[in-house]
Write a protein that holds these residues in place. Sequence first.
Motif, PDB file in Angstrom:
ATOM      1  N   ARG A  54       0.876  -1.215   0.123  1.00  0.00           N
ATOM      2  CA  ARG A  54       0.017  -0.085  -0.004  1.00  0.00           C
ATOM      3  C   ARG A  54       0.965   1.030   0.106  1.00  0.00           C
ATOM      4  N   ALA A  88     -11.648 -11.119   1.621  1.00  0.00           N
ATOM      5  CA  ALA A  88     -10.463  -9.959   1.349  1.00  0.00           C
ATOM      6  C   ALA A  88     -10.456  -9.533   0.160  1.00  0.00           C
ATOM      7  N   PHE A 127     -13.761  10.500  -4.174  1.00  0.00           N
ATOM      8  CA  PHE A 127     -14.047   9.936  -3.006  1.00  0.00           C
ATOM      9  C   PHE A 127     -14.165  11.237  -2.049  1.00  0.00           C
ATOM     10  N   TRP A 173      -6.690   2.611   4.603  1.00  0.00           N
ATOM     11  CA  TRP A 173      -7.789   1.792   4.274  1.00  0.00           C
ATOM     12  C   TRP A 173      -7.413   0.178   4.586  1.00  0.00           C
ATOM     13  N   ASP A 181     -14.938   2.601  -1.221  1.00  0.00           N
ATOM     14  CA  ASP A 181     -14.462   1.439  -2.038  1.00  0.00           C
ATOM     15  C   ASP A 181     -12.883   1.287  -1.735  1.00  0.00           C
ATOM     16  N   ARG A 182     -12.181   2.211  -1.162  1.00  0.00           N
ATOM     17  CA  ARG A 182     -10.939   2.014  -0.957  1.00  0.00           C
ATOM     18  C   ARG A 182     -10.593   0.988   0.250  1.00  0.00           C
ATOM     19  N   ILE A 183     -11.614   0.501   1.083  1.00  0.00           N
ATOM     20  CA  ILE A 183     -11.610  -0.231   1.958  1.00  0.00           C
ATOM     21  C   ILE A 183     -11.477  -1.706   1.399  1.00  0.00           C
ATOM     22  N   ASP A 184     -10.145  -2.211   0.977  1.00  0.00           N
ATOM     23  CA  ASP A 184     -10.597  -3.439   0.036  1.00  0.00           C
ATOM     24  C   ASP A 184     -11.166  -4.738   0.916  1.00  0.00           C
ATOM     25  N   ALA A 185     -10.989  -4.771   2.099  1.00  0.00           N
ATOM     26  CA  ALA A 185     -11.096  -5.978   2.771  1.00  0.00           C
ATOM     27  C   ALA A 185     -12.583  -6.263   2.812  1.00  0.00           C
TER      28      ALA A 185
END
Lengths: 662, 662
Positions: free
Chosen positions: A381, A543, A600, B316, B539-543
Amino acid sequence: MTMQITTPAPQAPAVPGRGRFRPLGQNEVRITGGFWGERQAVNGRNTLAHIEARLESEGWLPNFDLAAGDGLPERRRGREFSDSEVYKYLEALAWEIGRTDDPALEERFRAVVARVGRAQEADGYLNTHFGRPGQKPRWSDLEWGHELYCAGHLIQAAVARERTRPGSDDGLLAIARSAADLVCDEFGPGGHVKICGHAEIEVALAELFRLTGERRYIDQARVFVERHGRGTLRDIEWGRKYFQDDIAVRDADVLRGHAVRANYLAAGATDVAVETHDAALLKALRRQWDRTAARRTYITGGQGSHHQDEAFGEDWELPPDRAYSETCAGIGSIMFTWRLLLASGDSRHADLIERTLYNVVATSPAPDGRAFYYANTLHQRVPGTPADAHATSPRASSSLRAPWFEVSCCPPNVARTLASLDAYVATKDDDGVQLLQYAPSIVRTTLSDGRTVAFDVATDYPADGRVTITITEGAGAPWTLSARVPDWADGAVLRVVTADSTQQRQVPSGLVEVRHGFRPGDLVELELPMKPRVSSPDDRIDAIRGCVAIERGPEVLALESVDLEPTASGDIARIAVAPGAVPFERDGRVWIAVVPLGPFDDGWPYTGSRADAPGAASVDVPLVRYHDWAQRGPSTMRVWIPASSDSAPRADAGLPLGDGWT
Amino acid sequence: MTMQITTPAPQAPAVPGRGRFRPLGQNEVRITGGFWGERQAVNGRNTLAHIEARLESEGWLPNFDLAAGDGLPERRRGREFSDSEVYKYLEALAWEIGRTDDPALEERFRAVVARVGRAQEADGYLNTHFGRPGQKPRWSDLEWGHELYCAGHLIQAAVARERTRPGSDDGLLAIARSAADLVCDEFGPGGHVKICGHAEIEVALAELFRLTGERRYIDQARVFVERHGRGTLRDIEWGRKYFQDDIAVRDADVLRGHAVRANYLAAGATDVAVETHDAALLKALRRQWDRTAARRTYITGGQGSHHQDEAFGEDWELPPDRAYSETCAGIGSIMFTWRLLLASGDSRHADLIERTLYNVVATSPAPDGRAFYYANTLHQRVPGTPADAHATSPRASSSLRAPWFEVSCCPPNVARTLASLDAYVATKDDDGVQLLQYAPSIVRTTLSDGRTVAFDVATDYPADGRVTITITEGAGAPWTLSARVPDWADGAVLRVVTADSTQQRQVPSGLVEVRHGFRPGDLVELELPMKPRVSSPDDRIDAIRGCVAIERGPEVLALESVDLEPTASGDIARIAVAPGAVPFERDGRVWIAVVPLGPFDDGWPYTGSRADAPGAASVDVPLVRYHDWAQRGPSTMRVWIPASSDSAPRADAGLPLGDGWT
């Protein structure tokens, strides 16, 4: 104690007494170049010297000199398991000497063995961290002390040496047998009812039995395997599953706990099952492999999703950003998987080995072989900080390859794996030879009828999907040449060109068999479809829900930030695969169309904003082979890329054949 | 050394000398029942005694007796920071005594203080783990030793005591000042240029300054704050960011490293910024809070996504299944956030405090107050094993609440938070009073004109959304009563009923102000919309891509396996929210329609099978309040539920008013 060598064994790390396939050793298969040949060359030329220099400068090799003298424990350096790195280095040297016959390496090997041998005590005990005044007593810390683990690596080094240079007078086998005999005395009947917190002694003793025919070694290996799951080790923060001391091996359904330990134990248990004709145990191990492959393995073949305890997560717990995927766990998985392959002949095992070799083992070392990944994340990241070329990294999960680690298991593990890699290319059975991994190579072995057969393999795999096998020896009665069609190779085509005929057919995945009375000059050609493909995960892997990965042949590809500038934002957190995008090849790379995500806002992030920039133009970006990432400076990277909210893209269903095949 | 108390301060944990809002202490706000009143009662009745019994049986309190005698280091038990748990227990007792005036607690308090005091050395040093023959020297292990951290908790206990029982003759304040003076002597000008690996001394010294007016304490707090980021601590495996020693506080953009340490430091730095009029530092802290709330905070308010180092992940990086979300990190976040709220008057801070109270602080203790969560996962994949009621858990991340931990910071931290919770309900400024948290309560304070105003709050919140505020004192000139409308409360309605008129209007989130010459009997009523709602992640919180959570008011809900049998498969890994499903209430619970996922095959999991059972019938399942999960035996649980591949469901946009409001 008399030396008792049974039969000339293949120059290979694992030589089971029985099983569906028998390994071909370095003396029967030789990789001659290509992807793996180059890596073996770098390993021999750079990595081995790099490792020895570090073992010296870190004090891990000098610890043996101190033990032989009077310098312990005061001047000892390194962690409790540092002896094992010396032994893995010796094992790597043994294979490399077998492969290259390099006299300089032979000299280094003998010098290190001499230093190790002088540290051995009269009763066979050999460990620089325990047993002396001021040190913990022998066997007093089985949970963490790694004493039996170190002994195991000593034994594996000796086995490798004896297999590649039988009867050598360097003395390593005697050192190892003396250590092994002490282990059997101390932990056998009437001895300590304990196991080592880190499995390894099991696989080592099994192999020493195979080498020497001495039954007490396999008996002791069996004792250690069966003793797992009885709670003979203390409970710890992460539970006894960390050491696989939670459930008996034959009762478990899946690998769990520390991923290296779990795989090493499974490898040793497979050896025990094979040598003791324990079908129930072997069945349990296959069941564990099946579930581990299906539910606890990354797309790279990597295993282990916990940083904290370097452990497997639960089923479906496979976070790409917190992938630990330790290099050594990948190597352990290859050890276990290879043994199941030999036992069962199931080519799915070779599929996973290939995947792990290309995407874990090949990922760890830098191109110059002097820096390594210990952990192998699938999602970086933030850009990392370059490692100091002379420093020792305190961090296993460095974001860039590091020259050495305070816990430096991975570099010598990679070295011994690459140096012995020829032995994973092909196997044989009573009916013929199985070619399992594709590399430019020569294969020469004897069939059960005593006849010598040989063939050359020419290929640019994995850059190109064509594999050309040319028979060079082996006239006579028909025999079967089998070749593995990987699980991903939908639409593979086989062509057989003999003096009499040319035949061509599409072949499914698995082992494709060509039975023929081959004559020199006969050709078996395989064309594997190398068109890049889009892979989607099982929906239970939370995930990576809604993401896709791009693969090409055995190689997993990734999006790396250094490829995005200036064509896109450079922020891999804000990119999705464009609706309906199909990966394509251009200029020797694979590309995919992506669209930006966003805009965003930066407030509370659970307010339901779904961000697909409406109507945003897509842009083509190149992908990097995962094993090549982080070679162009600090970067961010991701293997799993969000699919835009349109349905996930798919490669075309019908894969065209390569040029010249239609 | 003379005692110098400045002004009678509110009976509150943080009493800044300036700021937009001023806290109302226990002497001005009293929670009288309801959700939090019940928890305070359990805390006072059960938890405090439970903690003291454990401190005794684990040896952590007897360590002080040993120190006063001659029993150290041989007989010492517990980790290096165990003294701090005794101090947090004292702080909890102090607040509870302030709240209830319980003579039995007063007796216990004095007895423990006496034992602590006898362990103090002549120069003020007080720590059972360092400084004696056979122990490490004082201040020799600032990275890990927690010496200043322990001193900080001692000071906070003394401050709590002095605020609630000014001038008490128990001696705790003198003990704490003596320890604080030594810290200033040793780490001030010309002293050790180091910080504590675990922040805490900063916030403690700041509060001791506020209590005593002694400038050297705030000066020393400032020194410690400013010294962070200079690398005075050693590098470690996880980097210096673990201790926030990587970047200067005023230069950082986000909280990072160990989540408790980061929040404690930020709280102390906020105190320093406020007391030293350092607008730039305060601005930096607000920037850090903004980004931490937006990018590094779970929907529960929990913080910290790494088990390994109990740390924040990158932006994120918020895996629900590996959420660490330590209870103490939630408490630290409340400490930091509360200080920013007082400084800025920004009600978003109170929103996060509410969220964290309901979903972290309330989640930790069992209903009987005798077992706790240390870590608070958002996704439990396998059922846990019940903890032995008499054991001490070696695992912070236990899947069921445990009575005590080897590292047992959380139980006394919960206890001191609940005992002081009244002080987080309301604040005042020159113009009036702000009601920030809703509980049955009475508020009585003086305005800047010297007039006493008072009101009662009646509510069943969060079961019901109506909050009725009845003025009981305060006739005279107009003043402003403000009430917080939470960020999630779209469509809240305010009604004001005075002798002259009744007014009703819809109000946006934030602080809604009612300025009026209130008279006793006047009513201010707020109706908060409690209809359950569906929340989707950035949408950037992948998990958690492709998932939704269900919330109702301030409470996060979850799917728990014990609610699924026999209505569904019971396997929470195979359930998705049905297309278009809208959560609804029935029989006092919230329900949602789900559909099964599958069928799945169990082969290699990256082959692109997307599994929505086509046309499967949906079934309604009840959700559990997250803070109530794992109270019905071992279970699996998830907060984030996959949305079926149809578009994510949404609650109706227009939220109807409750009964009687239309």
